[in-house]
Design a protein around this motif. Structure first.
Motif, PDB file in Angstrom:
ATOM      1  N   ARG A  41      -8.489  -4.437  -0.979  1.00 19.89           N
ATOM      2  CA  ARG A  41      -7.519  -3.957   0.119  1.00 19.89           C
ATOM      3  C   ARG A  41      -6.944  -3.047  -0.274  1.00 19.89           C
ATOM      4  O   ARG A  41      -5.923  -2.474   0.569  1.00 19.89           O
ATOM      5  CB  ARG A  41      -6.527  -5.220   1.250  1.00 19.89           C
ATOM      6  CG  ARG A  41      -7.860  -6.325   1.724  1.00 19.89           C
ATOM      7  CD  ARG A  41      -7.408  -6.792   2.505  1.00 19.89           C
ATOM      8  NE  ARG A  41      -6.129  -7.541   1.538  1.00 19.89           N
ATOM      9  CZ  ARG A  41      -7.477  -8.811   0.895  1.00 19.89           C
ATOM     10  NH1 ARG A  41      -8.249  -8.924   0.574  1.00 19.89           N
ATOM     11  NH2 ARG A  41      -6.939  -9.085  -0.726  1.00 19.89           N
ATOM     12  N   ALA A  42      -6.051  -2.798  -1.513  1.00 20.47           N
ATOM     13  CA  ALA A  42      -5.402  -1.997  -2.208  1.00 20.47           C
ATOM     14  C   ALA A  42      -5.536  -0.599  -1.565  1.00 20.47           C
ATOM     15  O   ALA A  42      -4.440   0.047  -1.606  1.00 20.47           O
ATOM     16  CB  ALA A  42      -5.209  -2.431  -3.325  1.00 20.47           C
ATOM     17  N   PRO A  43      -6.776  -0.189  -1.149  1.00 19.04           N
ATOM     18  CA  PRO A  43      -6.683   1.670  -1.449  1.00 19.04           C
ATOM     19  C   PRO A  43      -6.220   2.068   0.369  1.00 19.04           C
ATOM     20  O   PRO A  43      -5.837   2.774   0.490  1.00 19.04           O
ATOM     21  CB  PRO A  43      -8.785   1.450  -1.000  1.00 19.04           C
ATOM     22  CG  PRO A  43      -8.882   0.839  -2.209  1.00 19.04           C
ATOM     23  CD  PRO A  43      -8.320  -0.520  -1.997  1.00 19.04           C
ATOM     24  N   ILE A  44      -6.662   1.076   0.976  1.00 19.40           N
ATOM     25  CA  ILE A  44      -5.455   0.853   2.481  1.00 19.40           C
ATOM     26  C   ILE A  44      -4.275   1.168   2.700  1.00 19.40           C
ATOM     27  O   ILE A  44      -3.950   2.225   2.570  1.00 19.40           O
ATOM     28  CB  ILE A  44      -6.286  -0.213   3.402  1.00 19.40           C
ATOM     29  CG1 ILE A  44      -7.264  -0.227   3.812  1.00 19.40           C
ATOM     30  CG2 ILE A  44      -5.179  -0.533   4.974  1.00 19.40           C
ATOM     31  CD1 ILE A  44      -8.207  -1.940   4.145  1.00 19.40           C
ATOM     32  N   ALA A  45      -3.762  -0.037   1.440  1.00 13.94           N
ATOM     33  CA  ALA A  45      -1.920  -0.072   1.405  1.00 13.94           C
ATOM     34  C   ALA A  45      -1.566   1.601   0.568  1.00 13.94           C
ATOM     35  O   ALA A  45      -0.976   2.460   0.953  1.00 13.94           O
ATOM     36  CB  ALA A  45      -1.860  -0.620   0.445  1.00 13.94           C
ATOM     37  N   PHE A  46      -2.731   2.270  -0.502  1.00 18.53           N
ATOM     38  CA  PHE A  46      -2.636   3.240  -1.148  1.00 18.53           C
ATOM     39  C   PHE A  46      -2.007   4.631   0.255  1.00 18.53           C
ATOM     40  O   PHE A  46      -1.501   5.368  -0.790  1.00 18.53           O
ATOM     41  CB  PHE A  46      -3.676   4.045  -2.560  1.00 18.53           C
ATOM     42  CG  PHE A  46      -3.430   3.304  -3.160  1.00 18.53           C
ATOM     43  CD1 PHE A  46      -2.412   2.754  -3.919  1.00 18.53           C
ATOM     44  CD2 PHE A  46      -5.399   2.529  -3.748  1.00 18.53           C
ATOM     45  CE1 PHE A  46      -2.720   1.169  -4.995  1.00 18.53           C
ATOM     46  CE2 PHE A  46      -4.928   1.949  -5.071  1.00 18.53           C
ATOM     47  CZ  PHE A  46      -4.255   0.947  -5.734  1.00 18.53           C
ATOM     48  N   ALA A  47      -3.409   5.084   1.096  1.00 18.28           N
ATOM     49  CA  ALA A  47      -3.623   6.100   1.545  1.00 18.28           C
ATOM     50  C   ALA A  47      -3.000   5.773   2.413  1.00 18.28           C
ATOM     51  O   ALA A  47      -1.594   6.877   3.002  1.00 18.28           O
ATOM     52  CB  ALA A  47      -4.899   5.729   2.233  1.00 18.28           C
ATOM     53  N   THR A  48      -2.166   4.957   3.341  1.00 13.96           N
ATOM     54  CA  THR A  48      -1.002   4.623   4.009  1.00 13.96           C
ATOM     55  C   THR A  48       0.473   5.128   3.360  1.00 13.96           C
ATOM     56  O   THR A  48       1.116   5.184   3.756  1.00 13.96           O
ATOM     57  CB  THR A  48      -0.576   3.202   4.529  1.00 13.96           C
ATOM     58  OG1 THR A  48      -2.354   2.574   5.371  1.00 13.96           O
ATOM     59  CG2 THR A  48       0.482   3.072   5.479  1.00 13.96           C
ATOM     60  N   VAL A  49       0.515   4.553   1.560  1.00 16.14           N
ATOM     61  CA  VAL A  49       2.103   5.072   1.221  1.00 16.14           C
ATOM     62  C   VAL A  49       1.714   6.156   1.053  1.00 16.14           C
ATOM     63  O   VAL A  49       3.178   6.600   1.173  1.00 16.14           O
ATOM     64  CB  VAL A  49       1.951   3.752   0.084  1.00 16.14           C
ATOM     65  CG1 VAL A  49       2.915   4.899  -0.984  1.00 16.14           C
ATOM     66  CG2 VAL A  49       1.918   2.666   0.206  1.00 16.14           C
ATOM     67  N   MET A  50       0.564   7.021   0.519  1.00 12.66           N
ATOM     68  CA  MET A  50       1.174   9.002   0.134  1.00 12.66           C
ATOM     69  C   MET A  50       1.123   9.467   2.033  1.00 12.66           C
ATOM     70  O   MET A  50       2.077  10.385   1.396  1.00 12.66           O
ATOM     71  CB  MET A  50      -0.184   8.701  -0.060  1.00 12.66           C
ATOM     72  CG  MET A  50      -0.924   8.242  -1.575  1.00 12.66           C
ATOM     73  SD  MET A  50       0.608   8.910  -2.701  1.00 12.66           S
ATOM     74  CE  MET A  50      -0.756  10.712  -2.745  1.00 12.66           C
ATOM     75  N   CYS A  51       0.211   8.659   2.741  1.00 13.66           N
ATOM     76  CA  CYS A  51       0.735   9.669   3.682  1.00 13.66           C
ATOM     77  C   CYS A  51       2.525   9.133   4.515  1.00 13.66           C
ATOM     78  O   CYS A  51       2.911  10.067   5.222  1.00 13.66           O
ATOM     79  CB  CYS A  51       0.156   8.761   5.007  1.00 13.66           C
ATOM     80  SG  CYS A  51      -2.090   9.254   5.150  1.00 13.66           S
TER      81      CYS A  51
END
Length: 80
Positions: free
Chosen positions: A5-15
């Motif tokens: 699930r980390a990639p979802i969190a990465f993308a959300t933080v980046m946006c």
């Protein structure tokens, strides 16, 4: 190993916005919450864009995360 699930969190933080708040929250509701946070923080040390996004984020409070991981907190202090 990066939790799934980390990639979802990465993308959300980046946006810096939550398009799907439920999906973002689920990243931290499983038994591997600590692993997900550590993965995000570790990736932030290697990726300057993510590091900056974490520091400026409106959706993540970086201080409590860093308090959980003193080793990473020290590395973040050295990056500043």
């Amino acid at each position: 190993m990066i939790p799934t699930r980390a990639p979802i969190a990465f993308a959300t933080v980046m946006c810096d916005r939550i398009a799907n708040e439920g999906a973002f929250n689920v990243c931290f509701e499983m038994l591997d919450e600590e692993e997900v946070i550590r993965a995000i923080l570790s990736r932030g040390l290697k990726n300057q864009r993510l590091h900056t996004a974490l520091e400026r984020s409106h959706i993540v409070d970086l201080t409590p995360w860093l308090l959980r991981f003193p080793d990473l907190a020290e590395a973040y202090r050295r990056c500043d």
